[in-house]
Design a protein around this motif. Structure first.
Motif, PDB file in Angstrom:
ATOM      1  N   CYS A 120       0.824  -1.217   0.000  1.00  0.00           N
ATOM      2  CA  CYS A 120       0.000   0.000   0.000  1.00  0.00           C
ATOM      3  C   CYS A 120       0.853   1.260   0.000  1.00  0.00           C
TER       4      CYS A 120
ATOM      5  N   ARG B  37       1.912   1.793  -3.467  1.00  0.00           N
ATOM      6  CA  ARG B  37       0.798   2.214  -4.316  1.00  0.00           C
ATOM      7  C   ARG B  37       0.458   3.682  -4.123  1.00  0.00           C
ATOM      8  N   PHE B  38       0.497   4.155  -2.876  1.00  0.00           N
ATOM      9  CA  PHE B  38       0.052   5.520  -2.592  1.00  0.00           C
ATOM     10  C   PHE B  38       1.192   6.509  -2.370  1.00  0.00           C
TER      11      PHE B  38
ATOM     12  N   ARG C 264      -6.623   7.685   3.211  1.00  0.00           N
ATOM     13  CA  ARG C 264      -7.627   6.867   2.535  1.00  0.00           C
ATOM     14  C   ARG C 264      -8.312   5.864   3.470  1.00  0.00           C
TER      15      ARG C 264
ATOM     16  N   ASP D 270     -13.580  -6.852  -4.185  1.00  0.00           N
ATOM     17  CA  ASP D 270     -12.124  -6.678  -4.171  1.00  0.00           C
ATOM     18  C   ASP D 270     -11.489  -7.406  -2.994  1.00  0.00           C
TER      19      ASP D 270
ATOM     20  N   HIS E   3      -7.036  -2.748  -1.889  1.00  0.00           N
ATOM     21  CA  HIS E   3      -6.144  -2.034  -2.800  1.00  0.00           C
ATOM     22  C   HIS E   3      -5.036  -2.929  -3.372  1.00  0.00           C
ATOM     23  N   THR E   4      -4.922  -4.162  -2.891  1.00  0.00           N
ATOM     24  CA  THR E   4      -3.917  -5.059  -3.472  1.00  0.00           C
ATOM     25  C   THR E   4      -4.420  -5.724  -4.737  1.00  0.00           C
TER      26      THR E   4
END
Length: 223
Positions: free
Chosen positions: A11, A14-15, A24, A171, A219-220
């Motif tokens: 994460c 990603r961010f 988030r 998800d 989010h993965t």
């Protein structure tokens, strides 16, 4: 399954930063906040969740003041007395979303709240005291004793109320499959227990609330 350090690192990559990740993530309410919420507000949230299911949320929310009016501010003691004829009359009220099954669910869920109140004093105490390390047990309780609270409705209601819970969204389920925790959507007691165990492990490793771990796991999944 991989450990929390992998989830956190994924994460962060990603961010871009810890601050961006934290921004988030949801924040659950404290036990004190859950306890302080009145029974009528819990019944309103239960009804709101039921009516939002399968419908555009903004449409339901725009009509909610009328629901508050016709259901006596969602006072469980008053709502539980609404019989079949009363509900049938509500089907003629153009201000409402006139789904008979959903309308009937409101007094039935009022009865569930009143049953809980007999033993817990307040519904908020019952919600606050249920351990998130067995949150799937609370989902099952609400689905069994309430009305129209199966599927994702119970966990989504709890998220709306601020109770710490993960959500088995598409998800999240896809991510759990990738981690080989489950091989299909968790509906059986065995699969729900496996999911709970996985989240309990990540919670123990990180100290993070289950709602945050749920969002991070979602989010993965690559879109």
């Amino acid at each position: 399954m991989r450990d929390y350090s992998w989830l956190n690192e994924f994460c962060l990559n990603r961010f871009g930063s810890q601050a961006a990740l934290e921004a988030r993530l949801p924040r659950p309410k404290s036990d004190a906040e859950l306890r302080a919420l009145d029974d009528d507000r819990y019944l309103s949230l239960l009804a709101l969740r039921v009516f939002r299911a399968g419908l555009k949320h903004s449409l339901v929310d725009a009509k909610w003041p009328a629901f508050e009016e016709v259901f006596f501010g969602f006072d469980p003691e008053k709502v539980v007395l609404m019989g079949a004829e009363h509900i049938e009359r509500l089907m003629q009220d153009a201000r409402l979303i006139r789904y008979l099954g959903k309308l009937k669910s409101v007094p039935r869920n009022a009865q569930m709240i009143l049953d809980v109140v007999k033993t817990s004093g307040r519904f908020g105490h019952f919600i606050a005291d249920w351990p998130s390390t067995d949150i799937v047990g609370l989902w099952k309780y609400l689905a069994r004793h309430g009305n129209q609270l199966g599927g994702l409705s119970a966990p989504r209601f709890l998220r709306m109320a601020g109770k710490d819970t993960f959500l088995p969204t598409e998800d999240v389920v896809a991510a759990l499959k990738a981690q080989e925790v489950i091989d299909k959507a968790p509906t059986s007691l065995k699969d729900l227990a496996a999911v709970q165990t996985a989240f309990n492990r990540w919670h123990a490793e990180s100290g993070r609330p289950f709602c945050q771990l749920s969002v991070m796991l979602a989010h993965t999944v690559n879109h």
